[in-house]
Scaffold this motif. Structure first.
Motif, mmCIF file in Angstrom:
data_model
loop_
_atom_site.group_PDB
_atom_site.id
_atom_site.type_symbol
_atom_site.label_atom_id
_atom_site.label_comp_id
_atom_site.label_asym_id
_atom_site.label_seq_id
_atom_site.Cartn_x
_atom_site.Cartn_y
_atom_site.Cartn_z
ATOM 1 N N SER A 65 6.526 6.118 6.743
ATOM 2 C CA SER A 65 5.713 5.550 5.519
ATOM 3 C C SER A 65 5.335 4.195 5.658
ATOM 4 O O SER A 65 4.030 3.919 5.212
ATOM 5 N N ILE A 66 6.247 3.195 6.035
ATOM 6 C CA ILE A 66 5.393 1.876 6.413
ATOM 7 C C ILE A 66 4.343 1.906 7.126
ATOM 8 O O ILE A 66 3.528 1.414 7.176
ATOM 9 N N GLU A 67 4.458 2.725 8.300
ATOM 10 C CA GLU A 67 3.273 3.055 9.326
ATOM 11 C C GLU A 67 2.237 3.609 8.645
ATOM 12 O O GLU A 67 0.827 3.209 8.742
ATOM 13 N N SER A 68 2.368 4.439 7.896
ATOM 14 C CA SER A 68 1.240 5.242 7.160
ATOM 15 C C SER A 68 0.653 4.674 5.989
ATOM 16 O O SER A 68 -0.689 4.722 5.654
ATOM 17 N N LYS A 69 1.322 3.639 5.413
ATOM 18 C CA LYS A 69 0.703 2.854 4.054
ATOM 19 C C LYS A 69 0.385 1.366 4.550
ATOM 20 O O LYS A 69 0.610 0.621 3.489
ATOM 21 N N LYS A 70 0.338 0.954 5.942
ATOM 22 C CA LYS A 70 0.261 -0.474 6.097
ATOM 23 C C LYS A 70 -1.001 -1.002 5.494
ATOM 24 O O LYS A 70 -2.090 -0.382 5.263
ATOM 25 N N ASN A 71 -0.729 -2.149 5.046
ATOM 26 C CA ASN A 71 -1.786 -2.931 4.259
ATOM 27 C C ASN A 71 -2.413 -2.257 2.965
ATOM 28 O O ASN A 71 -3.476 -2.580 2.558
ATOM 29 N N THR A 72 -1.340 -1.452 2.489
ATOM 30 C CA THR A 72 -1.938 -0.821 1.316
ATOM 31 C C THR A 72 -1.030 -0.993 0.306
ATOM 32 O O THR A 72 0.102 -1.653 0.385
ATOM 33 N N SER A 73 -1.064 -0.369 -1.093
ATOM 34 C CA SER A 73 -0.162 -0.618 -2.092
ATOM 35 C C SER A 73 1.269 -0.199 -1.629
ATOM 36 O O SER A 73 1.340 0.755 -1.078
ATOM 37 N N PRO A 74 2.247 -0.682 -2.393
ATOM 38 C CA PRO A 74 3.710 -0.001 -2.182
ATOM 39 C C PRO A 74 3.794 1.216 -2.227
ATOM 40 O O PRO A 74 3.278 1.800 -3.143
ATOM 41 N N LEU A 75 4.604 2.032 -1.480
ATOM 42 C CA LEU A 75 4.686 3.596 -1.501
ATOM 43 C C LEU A 75 5.497 3.950 -2.874
ATOM 44 O O LEU A 75 5.244 4.988 -3.116
ATOM 45 N N TYR A 76 6.591 3.176 -3.101
ATOM 46 C CA TYR A 76 7.523 3.420 -4.082
ATOM 47 C C TYR A 76 7.947 2.221 -4.800
ATOM 48 O O TYR A 76 7.810 1.397 -4.452
ATOM 49 N N GLY A 77 8.700 2.693 -6.009
ATOM 50 C CA GLY A 77 9.010 1.477 -6.815
ATOM 51 C C GLY A 77 8.261 1.454 -8.150
ATOM 52 O O GLY A 77 7.632 2.659 -8.261
ATOM 53 N N ARG A 78 8.405 0.660 -8.899
ATOM 54 C CA ARG A 78 8.006 0.842 -10.449
ATOM 55 C C ARG A 78 6.417 1.032 -10.325
ATOM 56 O O ARG A 78 5.651 1.696 -10.981
ATOM 57 N N LYS A 79 5.669 0.232 -9.413
ATOM 58 C CA LYS A 79 4.267 0.226 -9.339
ATOM 59 C C LYS A 79 3.511 1.278 -8.096
ATOM 60 O O LYS A 79 2.280 1.002 -7.833
ATOM 61 N N GLY A 80 4.551 1.962 -7.556
ATOM 62 C CA GLY A 80 4.245 2.546 -6.101
ATOM 63 C C GLY A 80 3.613 3.816 -6.333
ATOM 64 O O GLY A 80 3.356 4.344 -7.454
ATOM 65 N N TYR A 81 3.079 4.297 -5.221
ATOM 66 C CA TYR A 81 2.540 5.690 -5.195
ATOM 67 C C TYR A 81 3.439 6.438 -5.780
ATOM 68 O O TYR A 81 3.181 7.676 -6.557
#
Length: 367
Positions: A65-81
């Motif tokens: 996921s880090i690789e696929s979402k590099k330089n973008t918004s967080p993948l998960y968490g309160r404001k994540g995808y």
């Protein structure tokens, strides 16, 4: 879906299908088996999950996921995808997916007779569970696609989420981002198809051909889909033609916009023909591919005749108009060097297309 840590998966809607392809990417290094071993020319995919693999699955999910979402918004968490998801909640989803069915679990199920029964929107599995313990489709499975029950209620839900997601599908759905290919125009695409095998290879070829293309090589979505079908038809020893009557489509995400692209049935059937796919691949020119996609075969023949006439003129004697036409139509140097050969390939392509049309019309090959 079956018991004992073995999953039998069937294609569903594009979100679930992308989740399965993403999940197989995670499982591949953990099971030390290639994805090809989990898929076959049939519709379903039967996979086994190693016991006590929750931590490995979570770590691999995060790594990819880090690789696929590099330089973008967080993948998960309160404001994540995947809104409001944490390591613990994701690990819990993995535990539900990998849990073996035991006699104790079966006995618990018997005590649930008085509880309401829900049918999973993805796998149609029926589950008896209390409403407060049931999981429904919301922004925790992708806030770009879905709303929040608390802050973004909508009329589709009748102001209340009602699309039930069973425990075996929860983690699979939050793997869907791993199936998308990043393009140079900043969009992400996934190719959806009626078979996991076709999906896997079409998306694999898309990643190989377009995943790292520079800006100047950006292609339309229909060209990408067409090239992926051509690659499948020429490289995989499987019958794509039996599937082309069903929809093969591209799902494209760009910012907060989601779009769907597909090719006409007649075009897909042409591209799935190995002879047609092979000659298009040999030519390698998008100008010719686009005439096939437009089903403009008269212009294709005219192009062939003009290239043949130019090709018969020695290169040093060609005028500006001839040179400009060749340079405009043909981008590959090998084709510009020998337009007469390209013309012959175009004529052969047209012959194959004509034969395919006659076969479709009359139901037999004319020898």
């Amino acid at each position: 879906m079956t018991n004992q840590n073995t999953l039998q998966l069937y294609p569903s809607n594009w979100l679930y299908n992308a989740g399965v392809i993403g999940f197989l990417r995670i499982l591949e290094p953990i099971n030390k088996k290639s994805v090809e071993e989990f898929i076959n020319n049939k519709t379903e995919s039967i996979i086994s999950i190693p016991p006590n693999s929750e931590d490995m699955l979570l770590n691999k999910w995060k790594e990819l996921s880090i690789e696929s979402k590099k330089n973008t918004s967080p993948l998960y968490g309160r404001k994540g995808y995947y809104a409001n998801q944490t390591d613990n909640s994701i690990k819990n989803k993995i535990a539900l997916l990998t849990r073996k069915e035991t006699s104790e679990n079966k006995n618990k199920n018997k005590t649930r007779k008085s509880l309401p029964e829900y049918s999973c929107i993805f796998c149609t599995n029926k589950v008896k569970v209390g409403k407060t313990n049931a999981t429904f489709l919301n922004q925790s499975f992708g806030k770009l696609l879905l709303g929040s029950e608390k802050t973004f209620r909508n009329m589709y839900w009748n102001n209340e989420a009602h699309d039930f997601v069973c425990e075996k599908c929860e983690f699979i759905i939050i793997c869907h981002h791993l199936a998308f290919t990043n393009l140079s125009d900043k969009s992400e695409i996934f190719i959806n198809a009626p078979s996991f095998q076709i999906m896997y290879y079409l998306n694999k070829f898309t990643q190989e051909i377009f995943g790292s293309s520079p800006i100047q090589d950006a292609r339309s979505k229909r060209e990408i889909l067409a090239m992926s079908v051509i690659e499948y038809a020429t490289k995989i020893q499987a019958n794509l033609a039996s599937w082309v009557g069903m929809n093969i489509e591209i799902i494209s995400r760009h910012g907060d916009k989601i779009e769907f692209f597909s090719l006409p049935y007649e075009v897909t059937k042409l591209l799935a023909d190995r002879r047609i796919a092979a000659i298009l691949s040999q030519i390698g020119e998008y100008s010719i591919l686009n005439l096939v996609l437009d089903q403009d075969f008269s212009s294709l023949m005219e192009m062939g005749y003009r290239l043949l006439r130019i090709g018969l003129i020695p290169k040093q004697y060609r005028g500006k108009n001839e040179k400009d036409f060749v340079n405009q139509i043909l981008q590959l140097e090998k084709n510009r060097w020998d337009p007469a050969l390209v013309a012959q390939q175009i004529f052969q392509l047209c012959a194959y297309i004509h034969e395919k049309h006659k076969t479709n019309a009359y139901g037999y090959h004319k020898h």
